[in-house]
Design a protein around this motif. Structure first.
Motif, PDB file in Angstrom:
ATOM      1  N   VAL A  25       2.622  50.786   3.178  1.00 25.45           N
ATOM      2  CA  VAL A  25       1.651  49.683   4.022  1.00 25.45           C
ATOM      3  C   VAL A  25       0.207  49.930   3.772  1.00 25.45           C
ATOM      4  O   VAL A  25      -0.656  49.177   3.151  1.00 25.45           O
ATOM      5  N   ASN A  26      -0.095  51.389   3.453  1.00 24.18           N
ATOM      6  CA  ASN A  26      -1.409  51.687   3.164  1.00 24.18           C
ATOM      7  C   ASN A  26      -1.650  51.135   1.643  1.00 24.18           C
ATOM      8  O   ASN A  26      -2.768  50.669   1.391  1.00 24.18           O
ATOM      9  N   LEU A  27      -0.628  51.391   0.599  1.00 18.77           N
ATOM     10  CA  LEU A  27      -1.074  50.751  -0.596  1.00 18.77           C
ATOM     11  C   LEU A  27      -1.043  49.332  -0.442  1.00 18.77           C
ATOM     12  O   LEU A  27      -1.705  48.791  -1.184  1.00 18.77           O
ATOM     13  N   TRP A  28      -0.209  48.606   0.168  1.00 22.76           N
ATOM     14  CA  TRP A  28      -0.404  47.070   0.221  1.00 22.76           C
ATOM     15  C   TRP A  28      -1.760  46.701   1.094  1.00 22.76           C
ATOM     16  O   TRP A  28      -2.060  45.821   0.398  1.00 22.76           O
ATOM     17  N   LYS A  29      -2.370  47.477   1.920  1.00 24.52           N
ATOM     18  CA  LYS A  29      -3.666  47.080   2.219  1.00 24.52           C
ATOM     19  C   LYS A  29      -4.463  47.321   1.267  1.00 24.52           C
ATOM     20  O   LYS A  29      -5.670  46.702   1.251  1.00 24.52           O
ATOM     21  N   GLN A  30      -4.311  48.161   0.277  1.00 24.50           N
ATOM     22  CA  GLN A  30      -5.340  48.343  -0.749  1.00 24.50           C
ATOM     23  C   GLN A  30      -5.140  47.267  -1.983  1.00 24.50           C
ATOM     24  O   GLN A  30      -6.078  47.252  -2.695  1.00 24.50           O
ATOM     25  N   ASN A  31      -4.259  46.544  -1.879  1.00 27.15           N
ATOM     26  CA  ASN A  31      -3.920  45.750  -2.921  1.00 27.15           C
ATOM     27  C   ASN A  31      -3.333  44.122  -2.325  1.00 27.15           C
ATOM     28  O   ASN A  31      -2.222  43.940  -2.262  1.00 27.15           O
ATOM     29  N   PRO A  32      -4.523  43.600  -1.928  1.00 22.95           N
ATOM     30  CA  PRO A  32      -4.049  42.173  -1.096  1.00 22.95           C
ATOM     31  C   PRO A  32      -3.319  41.389  -2.161  1.00 22.95           C
ATOM     32  O   PRO A  32      -3.549  41.183  -3.327  1.00 22.95           O
ATOM     33  N   GLY A  33      -2.308  40.689  -1.475  1.00 22.09           N
ATOM     34  CA  GLY A  33      -1.564  39.570  -2.334  1.00 22.09           C
ATOM     35  C   GLY A  33      -0.454  40.252  -2.837  1.00 22.09           C
ATOM     36  O   GLY A  33       0.414  39.635  -3.616  1.00 22.09           O
ATOM     37  N   SER A  34      -0.051  41.520  -2.600  1.00 22.61           N
ATOM     38  CA  SER A  34       0.919  42.109  -3.241  1.00 22.61           C
ATOM     39  C   SER A  34       2.298  41.707  -2.264  1.00 22.61           C
ATOM     40  O   SER A  34       2.156  41.464  -1.124  1.00 22.61           O
ATOM     41  N   TYR A  35       3.271  42.416  -2.921  1.00 19.52           N
ATOM     42  CA  TYR A  35       4.790  42.300  -1.886  1.00 19.52           C
ATOM     43  C   TYR A  35       4.968  43.786  -1.981  1.00 19.52           C
ATOM     44  O   TYR A  35       4.906  44.511  -2.567  1.00 19.52           O
TER      45      TYR A  35
END
Length: 159
Positions: free
Chosen positions: A24-34
């Protein structure tokens, strides 16, 4: 994200929860990712993918950005089935999330399948990681011998 144990009552193990929060933390750093959540259930409990999805949604990830893999039951299948699920999407890189002690086996699977992936492990620096590290040594040896045949079967459609 590679799966981990779900307790019989359907709650996430500490390992699963930590991996999910790391993803989730990685997702927050990379908007638009899955987020691809990998792992079938066992013994009638919720699947690992379902539990990880719940953790991610509770942490603010929209369900539309989560892709559950309900089929995989081991590290090889997490990689193989997970990457199949994103094969038609506009994805420019695959990031593997698992524990640091598990990452060598996950990357071994990626190499065997010809998948280029970026490792981003959760680093467990507690004593509770020691039994898992010890378990990984024979698992790596097993995969050295088991993986080539498994890749052939997968590529010929034997899943």
């Amino acid at each position: 994200m590679l799966g981990a144990k779900v307790h019989a009552d359907g709650t996430a193990s500490g390992r699963l929860r930590r991996r999910a929060h790391h993803a989730v933390n990685l997702w927050k750093q990379n908007p638009g990712s899955y987020l691809v959540m990998c792992g079938a259930g066992s013994g009638g409990s919720l699947s690992e993918a379902d539990v990880m999805t719940s953790v991610a949604v509770a942490s603010g990830v929209p369900e539309l950005e989560i892709i559950p893999d309900q089929r995989s039951v081991n590290t090889f299948e997490n990689i193989a089935f997970g990457t199949l699920l994103v094969s038609g999407l506009p994805v420019d890189r695959l990031v593997i999330v698992t524990d640091g002690w598990h990452m060598p086996r996950a990357l071994m699977c990626c190499r065997a399948l010809g998948i280029k992936a970026v490792p981003n492990p959760y680093r467990d620096r507690t004593l509770s990681a020691i039994p898992h590290i010890c378990r990984e040594v024979p698992a790596l040896i097993k995969y050295l011998f088991w993986l080539p045949g498994r890749v052939r079967t997968f590529r010929t459609g034997g899943n």
